[in-house]
Design an enzyme around this catalytic site. Structure first.
Site, PDB file in Angstrom:
ATOM      1  N   HIS A   9       0.871  -1.325   0.017  1.00 15.52           N
ATOM      2  CA  HIS A   9       0.118   0.007  -0.043  1.00 15.52           C
ATOM      3  C   HIS A   9       1.130   1.049   0.122  1.00 15.52           C
ATOM      4  O   HIS A   9       2.079   1.261  -0.530  1.00 15.52           O
ATOM      5  CB  HIS A   9      -1.060   0.119   1.120  1.00 15.52           C
ATOM      6  CG  HIS A   9      -1.825  -1.330   1.323  1.00 15.52           C
ATOM      7  ND1 HIS A   9      -2.923  -1.600   0.316  1.00 15.52           N
ATOM      8  CD2 HIS A   9      -1.787  -2.280   1.827  1.00 15.52           C
ATOM      9  CE1 HIS A   9      -3.251  -2.652   0.682  1.00 15.52           C
ATOM     10  NE2 HIS A   9      -2.756  -3.315   1.632  1.00 15.52           N
ATOM     11  N   GLU A  23      -2.401   0.475   7.799  1.00 20.56           N
ATOM     12  CA  GLU A  23      -1.645  -0.485   7.411  1.00 20.56           C
ATOM     13  C   GLU A  23      -0.239   0.134   6.749  1.00 20.56           C
ATOM     14  O   GLU A  23       0.948  -0.380   7.024  1.00 20.56           O
ATOM     15  CB  GLU A  23      -2.227  -1.517   6.422  1.00 20.56           C
ATOM     16  CG  GLU A  23      -1.410  -2.611   6.076  1.00 20.56           C
ATOM     17  CD  GLU A  23      -2.139  -3.572   4.950  1.00 20.56           C
ATOM     18  OE1 GLU A  23      -1.285  -4.512   4.735  1.00 20.56           O
ATOM     19  OE2 GLU A  23      -3.257  -3.328   4.510  1.00 20.56           O
ATOM     20  N   HIS A  78       2.909  -6.947   4.848  1.00 20.91           N
ATOM     21  CA  HIS A  78       1.395  -6.467   4.999  1.00 20.91           C
ATOM     22  C   HIS A  78       1.028  -6.710   6.441  1.00 20.91           C
ATOM     23  O   HIS A  78       1.692  -7.475   7.156  1.00 20.91           O
ATOM     24  CB  HIS A  78       0.572  -6.998   4.142  1.00 20.91           C
ATOM     25  CG  HIS A  78       0.536  -6.692   2.676  1.00 20.91           C
ATOM     26  ND1 HIS A  78      -0.250  -6.043   2.078  1.00 20.91           N
ATOM     27  CD2 HIS A  78       1.394  -6.852   1.763  1.00 20.91           C
ATOM     28  CE1 HIS A  78      -0.001  -5.705   0.817  1.00 20.91           C
ATOM     29  NE2 HIS A  78       1.063  -6.187   0.605  1.00 20.91           N
ATOM     30  N   GLU A 144       1.444 -11.505   6.511  1.00 24.40           N
ATOM     31  CA  GLU A 144       0.448 -10.629   7.030  1.00 24.40           C
ATOM     32  C   GLU A 144       0.683 -10.662   8.465  1.00 24.40           C
ATOM     33  O   GLU A 144       0.567 -11.529   9.222  1.00 24.40           O
ATOM     34  CB  GLU A 144      -0.887 -11.268   6.677  1.00 24.40           C
ATOM     35  CG  GLU A 144      -1.393 -11.187   5.244  1.00 24.40           C
ATOM     36  CD  GLU A 144      -1.825  -9.864   4.935  1.00 24.40           C
ATOM     37  OE1 GLU A 144      -1.877  -8.986   5.600  1.00 24.40           O
ATOM     38  OE2 GLU A 144      -2.414  -9.901   3.785  1.00 24.40           O
TER      39      GLU A 144
END
Length: 266
Positions: A9, A23, A78, A144
């Site tokens: 992102h 995030e 992430h 993650e």
């Protein structure tokens, strides 16, 4: 080893949000720590990052850049989100790959090293058809690192020392996977931790119930399968601490809940 390091992102895309966190910011912080640890402590490592600031970059730009650079590995950092109830760590390779592939072997190693230190519930090694895994020409992994909308995971994500520990876990995995050679003056990358064990169970469902209880109390807890005298047991670990005083403090917290606990070291 040429590592393309991708903080997910950024810029106009905040990624997941929750508990006052974004995030994109967490991803970038962990990725920069990974880069700095690698370059400071290992020989013959090059790192190219998809971004080093809060900038917008498309998925295609990221994979094209990695492919054009001929990276040896693509690592995308992430955090997760669901509905506030899910929690823990998981990582992904592309779903077209076999469990015997080189990419899966790297995943096994990095998953093990990150799980050793992140104090998160282990949600397992997974596969998916994510763009960065599908379009990268080199082995690729997407991690993650906790659920940003879960209060327990978010408390860790907010802690710089925890993010440093997670970065070190990634680096330890990369060093093992690619047989990186440490610099002469590099510190020991695997210091001993004092691990707090909050129960050992023969039945996994009992261990899962203990994990749920501790999570409801905003205390980290993961299940660590162990073999003792040829029998399978499921330990519930509630934290791993470099400082024994912090481990003892966790023991006291557990005792206040009526849970007997003990400390083990690596």
């Amino acid at each position: 080893m040429k590592l393309y390091l991708d903080p997910g992102h950024g810029g106009s895309d905040p990624g997941a949000v929750g508990n006052g966190l974004q995030e994109k910011t967490i991803n970038l912080d962990i990725a920069i720590r990974i880069r700095d640890l690698l370059l400071s402590n290992y020989n013959n490592v090059s790192v190219k990052m998809s971004r080093t600031s809060d900038s917008t970059k498309s998925l295609s730009q990221r994979t094209n850049e990695a492919n054009n650079w001929n990276a040896d590995y693509f690592l995308s950092i992430h955090c997760n989100s669901f509905n506030g109830s899910a929690y823990g760590y998981e990582d992904f390779i592309h779903n077209s790959l076999s469990d015997q592939s080189t990419t899966a072997r790297y995943q096994n190693i990095i998953h093990e090293e990150v799980s050793k230190v992140n104090q998160l519930r282990n949600r397992g090694k997974k596969k998916a058809n994510f763009h960065v895994l599908r379009e990268s020409h080199m082995p690729a992994l997407l991690t993650e690192n906790g659920f940003i909308d879960h209060s327990g995971d978010a408390a860790k994500l907010r802690d710089p020392s925890w993010r440093q520990r997670v970065a070190q876990g990634h680096v330890n995995g990369l060093a093992r996977a690619f047989q990186l050679q440490p610099k002469d003056d590099a510190p020991d990358p695997s210091p001993n931790f004092f691990k707090v064990i909050a129960g050992s169970f023969k039945q996994r469902i009992n261990a899962e119930e203990r994990v749920d209880l501790l999570t409801d109390e905003d205390m980290e807890a993961i299940i660590v399968p162990v073999t003792i005298s040829g029998q399978q047991w499921y330990r519930v670990q509630s934290g791993a601490f470099r400082d024994r005083d912090n481990a003892n403090a966790r023991i006291n917290q557990l005792q206040d809940l009526g849970i007997e606990a003990f400390i083990i070291t690596d």
